[in-house]
Design a protein around this motif. Structure first.
Motif, PDB file in Angstrom:
ATOM      1  N   ARG A   5      -6.378   9.364  -2.402  1.00  0.00           N
ATOM      2  CA  ARG A   5      -7.224   8.356  -3.058  1.00  0.00           C
ATOM      3  C   ARG A   5      -6.423   7.072  -3.296  1.00  0.00           C
ATOM      4  N   THR A   6      -5.190   7.196  -3.754  1.00  0.00           N
ATOM      5  CA  THR A   6      -4.360   6.022  -3.999  1.00  0.00           C
ATOM      6  C   THR A   6      -4.131   5.236  -2.719  1.00  0.00           C
ATOM      7  N   SER A   7      -3.888   5.939  -1.606  1.00  0.00           N
ATOM      8  CA  SER A   7      -3.662   5.242  -0.341  1.00  0.00           C
ATOM      9  C   SER A   7      -4.894   4.431   0.065  1.00  0.00           C
ATOM     10  N   THR A   8      -6.067   4.987  -0.166  1.00  0.00           N
ATOM     11  CA  THR A   8      -7.303   4.299   0.215  1.00  0.00           C
ATOM     12  C   THR A   8      -7.578   3.112  -0.693  1.00  0.00           C
ATOM     13  N   THR A   9      -7.460   3.300  -1.993  1.00  0.00           N
ATOM     14  CA  THR A   9      -7.715   2.185  -2.911  1.00  0.00           C
ATOM     15  C   THR A   9      -6.693   1.069  -2.722  1.00  0.00           C
ATOM     16  N   ALA A  10      -5.458   1.423  -2.365  1.00  0.00           N
ATOM     17  CA  ALA A  10      -4.449   0.393  -2.117  1.00  0.00           C
ATOM     18  C   ALA A  10      -4.817  -0.452  -0.901  1.00  0.00           C
ATOM     19  N   LEU A  11      -5.340   0.199   0.142  1.00  0.00           N
ATOM     20  CA  LEU A  11      -5.767  -0.547   1.327  1.00  0.00           C
ATOM     21  C   LEU A  11      -6.981  -1.423   1.010  1.00  0.00           C
ATOM     22  N   LEU A  12      -7.927  -0.872   0.257  1.00  0.00           N
ATOM     23  CA  LEU A  12      -9.096  -1.662  -0.121  1.00  0.00           C
ATOM     24  C   LEU A  12      -8.693  -2.867  -0.975  1.00  0.00           C
ATOM     25  N   THR A  13      -7.756  -2.660  -1.868  1.00  0.00           N
ATOM     26  CA  THR A  13      -7.274  -3.753  -2.716  1.00  0.00           C
ATOM     27  C   THR A  13      -6.621  -4.837  -1.877  1.00  0.00           C
ATOM     28  N   ALA A  14      -5.857  -4.441  -0.865  1.00  0.00           N
ATOM     29  CA  ALA A  14      -5.210  -5.410   0.023  1.00  0.00           C
ATOM     30  C   ALA A  14      -6.229  -6.289   0.725  1.00  0.00           C
ATOM     31  N   LEU A  15      -7.439  -5.753   0.913  1.00  0.00           N
ATOM     32  CA  LEU A  15      -8.497  -6.498   1.596  1.00  0.00           C
ATOM     33  C   LEU A  15      -9.394  -7.256   0.624  1.00  0.00           C
ATOM     34  N   GLY A  16      -9.089  -7.199  -0.658  1.00  0.00           N
ATOM     35  CA  GLY A  16      -9.853  -7.947  -1.649  1.00  0.00           C
ATOM     36  C   GLY A  16     -11.094  -7.240  -2.150  1.00  0.00           C
ATOM     37  N   TRP A  17     -11.219  -5.940  -1.863  1.00  0.00           N
ATOM     38  CA  TRP A  17     -12.385  -5.180  -2.334  1.00  0.00           C
ATOM     39  C   TRP A  17     -12.283  -4.977  -3.837  1.00  0.00           C
ATOM     40  N   SER A  18     -13.387  -5.157  -4.536  1.00  0.00           N
ATOM     41  CA  SER A  18     -13.366  -5.033  -5.996  1.00  0.00           C
ATOM     42  C   SER A  18     -14.452  -4.097  -6.487  1.00  0.00           C
ATOM     43  N   GLY A  19     -14.800  -3.108  -5.669  1.00  0.00           N
ATOM     44  CA  GLY A  19     -15.854  -2.185  -6.039  1.00  0.00           C
ATOM     45  C   GLY A  19     -15.423  -1.142  -7.051  1.00  0.00           C
ATOM     46  N   GLU A  20     -16.325  -0.222  -7.314  1.00  0.00           N
ATOM     47  CA  GLU A  20     -16.112   0.825  -8.314  1.00  0.00           C
ATOM     48  C   GLU A  20     -15.774   2.135  -7.616  1.00  0.00           C
ATOM     49  N   VAL A  21     -14.863   2.908  -8.212  1.00  0.00           N
ATOM     50  CA  VAL A  21     -14.478   4.209  -7.677  1.00  0.00           C
ATOM     51  C   VAL A  21     -14.783   5.279  -8.722  1.00  0.00           C
ATOM     52  N   LEU A  22     -15.566   6.284  -8.324  1.00  0.00           N
ATOM     53  CA  LEU A  22     -15.930   7.391  -9.204  1.00  0.00           C
ATOM     54  C   LEU A  22     -15.607   8.708  -8.504  1.00  0.00           C
ATOM     55  N   GLU A  23     -15.594   9.803  -9.263  1.00  0.00           N
ATOM     56  CA  GLU A  23     -15.294  11.113  -8.702  1.00  0.00           C
ATOM     57  C   GLU A  23     -16.506  12.023  -8.796  1.00  0.00           C
ATOM     58  N   SER A  24     -16.818  12.704  -7.707  1.00  0.00           N
ATOM     59  CA  SER A  24     -17.976  13.593  -7.699  1.00  0.00           C
ATOM     60  C   SER A  24     -17.811  14.754  -8.666  1.00  0.00           C
ATOM     61  N   SER A  25     -16.575  15.188  -8.902  1.00  0.00           N
ATOM     62  CA  SER A  25     -16.342  16.327  -9.789  1.00  0.00           C
ATOM     63  C   SER A  25     -16.730  16.040 -11.227  1.00  0.00           C
ATOM     64  N   ALA A  26     -16.886  14.768 -11.572  1.00  0.00           N
ATOM     65  CA  ALA A  26     -17.263  14.400 -12.936  1.00  0.00           C
ATOM     66  C   ALA A  26     -18.780  14.256 -13.098  1.00  0.00           C
ATOM     67  N   ALA A  66       0.831  -1.207   0.000  1.00  0.00           N
ATOM     68  CA  ALA A  66       0.000   0.000   0.000  1.00  0.00           C
ATOM     69  C   ALA A  66       0.864   1.255   0.000  1.00  0.00           C
ATOM     70  N   VAL A  67       1.924   1.227   0.780  1.00  0.00           N
ATOM     71  CA  VAL A  67       2.838   2.375   0.830  1.00  0.00           C
ATOM     72  C   VAL A  67       3.515   2.572  -0.517  1.00  0.00           C
ATOM     73  N   ASP A  68       3.968   1.498  -1.131  1.00  0.00           N
ATOM     74  CA  ASP A  68       4.645   1.601  -2.422  1.00  0.00           C
ATOM     75  C   ASP A  68       3.724   2.188  -3.495  1.00  0.00           C
ATOM     76  N   ALA A  69       2.436   1.854  -3.429  1.00  0.00           N
ATOM     77  CA  ALA A  69       1.485   2.411  -4.399  1.00  0.00           C
ATOM     78  C   ALA A  69       1.440   3.929  -4.286  1.00  0.00           C
ATOM     79  N   VAL A  70       1.490   4.439  -3.059  1.00  0.00           N
ATOM     80  CA  VAL A  70       1.478   5.888  -2.852  1.00  0.00           C
ATOM     81  C   VAL A  70       2.800   6.507  -3.293  1.00  0.00           C
ATOM     82  N   LEU A  71       3.907   5.878  -2.937  1.00  0.00           N
ATOM     83  CA  LEU A  71       5.218   6.401  -3.339  1.00  0.00           C
ATOM     84  C   LEU A  71       5.337   6.461  -4.866  1.00  0.00           C
ATOM     85  N   ASP A  72       4.818   5.453  -5.541  1.00  0.00           N
ATOM     86  CA  ASP A  72       4.852   5.447  -7.015  1.00  0.00           C
ATOM     87  C   ASP A  72       3.993   6.570  -7.588  1.00  0.00           C
ATOM     88  N   ARG A  73       2.910   6.907  -6.899  1.00  0.00           N
ATOM     89  CA  ARG A  73       2.002   7.947  -7.399  1.00  0.00           C
ATOM     90  C   ARG A  73       2.668   9.309  -7.407  1.00  0.00           C
TER      91      ARG A  73
END
Length: 244
Positions: free
Chosen positions: A124-145, A105-112
Motif C-alpha cells: 500500500r505504501t509503495s502505491t500511495t507513494a507513486l500516486l503522491t509523486a503524480l500529484g494524486w490527492s484522493g482518499e484511501v480506505l480499507e475494505s476490512s474496516a 517512492a522507494v524511500d517511503a517503502v524503506l521507511d515503512r
C-alpha cells in the motif's frame, strides 16, 4: 469515483492508472492472498530495454496457509527484502534523469519497514507513494474496516455504497466476473477501465506487465501525470483511446 483493488507492490501502470483515475481507492485487504499475484512482487523493466524484466519479490510467510488474507501475510525475511528493494531498484533506475522521484517512492517503502512486518502495508505504501509523486490527492480506505455481504460482486457494491461513491471503475480482470445488478440496485454505474491498446506507444505497451516504476523513470512524474489524466478524461467522455 471509486476503484477497489488489492495492495500491489510498486503496481503495474495499468493498475496505477485506474487508481489515479479514481477519487477514492478502497484497498481490498481482506481477501485471500495469492502468491502468483502482485501483492508481494513487482516486475522491473530495464530503463533502456523494457522487454528485459526481472521479478522483485518480498519473501512472504502465510501464517494460516492458503486461507491467509492479504492483510495477514507477513514478511519472511525483512532485512533481506529491504536490501533487495533498495539495491535492485537503484540498479534498474538510478541512471534515470527522474531518479529523485523514484527514490522518494522507494524511500517511503524503506521507511515503512521500521513500523510494520506486514506485506500489505509495504505494498500500500509503495502505491500511495507513486500516486503522491503524480500529484494524486484522493482518499484511501480499507475494505476490512467496512461491513459487507459475502458475494464477490455484492461485496464490491457494498463497498461503493458505504463510501458514498457514485461511480465504480472496474478493470478488465474484474469485468470477467462482475455482476452489475448489485451496483444497479443502488444506482451506481460501472465504468469499464483499461489502458490504451496502442501497442506502438512504448508507455502503454508494457502497462499490464511492468511495474510503473519504469514509466516514472522513463518520462518523469509530470509527463506521466499528464498521460494518466488524459486517459482518465477519455474514459469519462466514453472515448477510451489515449488522446495524449
Amino acid at each position: 469515483m471509486c476503484a477497489i483493488h488489492q495492495p500491489n507492490l510498486f503496481p503495474r501502470l495499468s493498475t496505477l492508472a485506474k487508481l489515479y483515475a479514481a477519487d477514492r481507492w478502497i484497498v481490498l485487504d481482506d481477501v485471500q492472498f495469492a502468491r502468483r499475484d502482485y501483492q508481494h512482487r513487482a516486475r522491473l523493466a530495464a530503463l533502456d530495454d523494457p522487454g528485459q524484466q526481472q521479478w522483485l519479490t518480498l519473501p512472504t510467510h502465510l501464517p494460516h496457509g492458503r486461507p491467509t488474507l492479504v492483510n495477514q501475510a507477513l514478511l519472511a525475511e525483512p532485512r533481506r527484502s529491504r536490501r533487495a528493494i533498495n539495491l535492485l531498484i537503484r540498479q534498474y533506475y538510478g541512471r534515470s534523469h527522474h531518479w529523485p522521484a523514484v527514490r522518494a517512492a522507494v524511500d517511503a517503502v524503506l521507511d515503512r519497514y521500521e513500523t510494520t512486518d506486514r506485506v500489505a502495508d509495504l505494498a500500500r505504501t509503495s502505491t500511495t507513494a507513486l500516486l503522491t509523486a503524480l500529484g494524486w490527492s484522493g482518499e484511501v480506505l480499507e475494505s476490512s474496516a467496512i461491513q459487507t455481504r459475502q458475494g464477490r460482486s455484492e461485496r464490491l457494491a457494498d463497498l461503493a455504497v458505504a463510501t458514498d461513491s457514485t461511480l465504480y471503475l472496474c478493470g478488465t480482470g474484474g469485468l470477467r466476473y462482475l455482476d452489475h445488478q448489485p451496483f444497479a440496485a443502488h444506482g451506481i454505474p460501472v465504468l469499464p477501465f483499461h489502458t490504451p491498446m496502442d501497442t506502438d506507444d512504448r508507455l502503454w505497451h508494457w502497462a499490464r506487465r511492468a511495474s510503473s516504476l519504469w514509466a516514472l523513470s522513463a518520462i518523469g512524474p509530470t509527463a506521466l501525470a499528464i498521460r494518466l489524466t488524459a486517459n482518465r478524461e477519455a474514459h469519462l467522455r466514453g472515448d477510451q483511446r489515449d488522446p495524449a
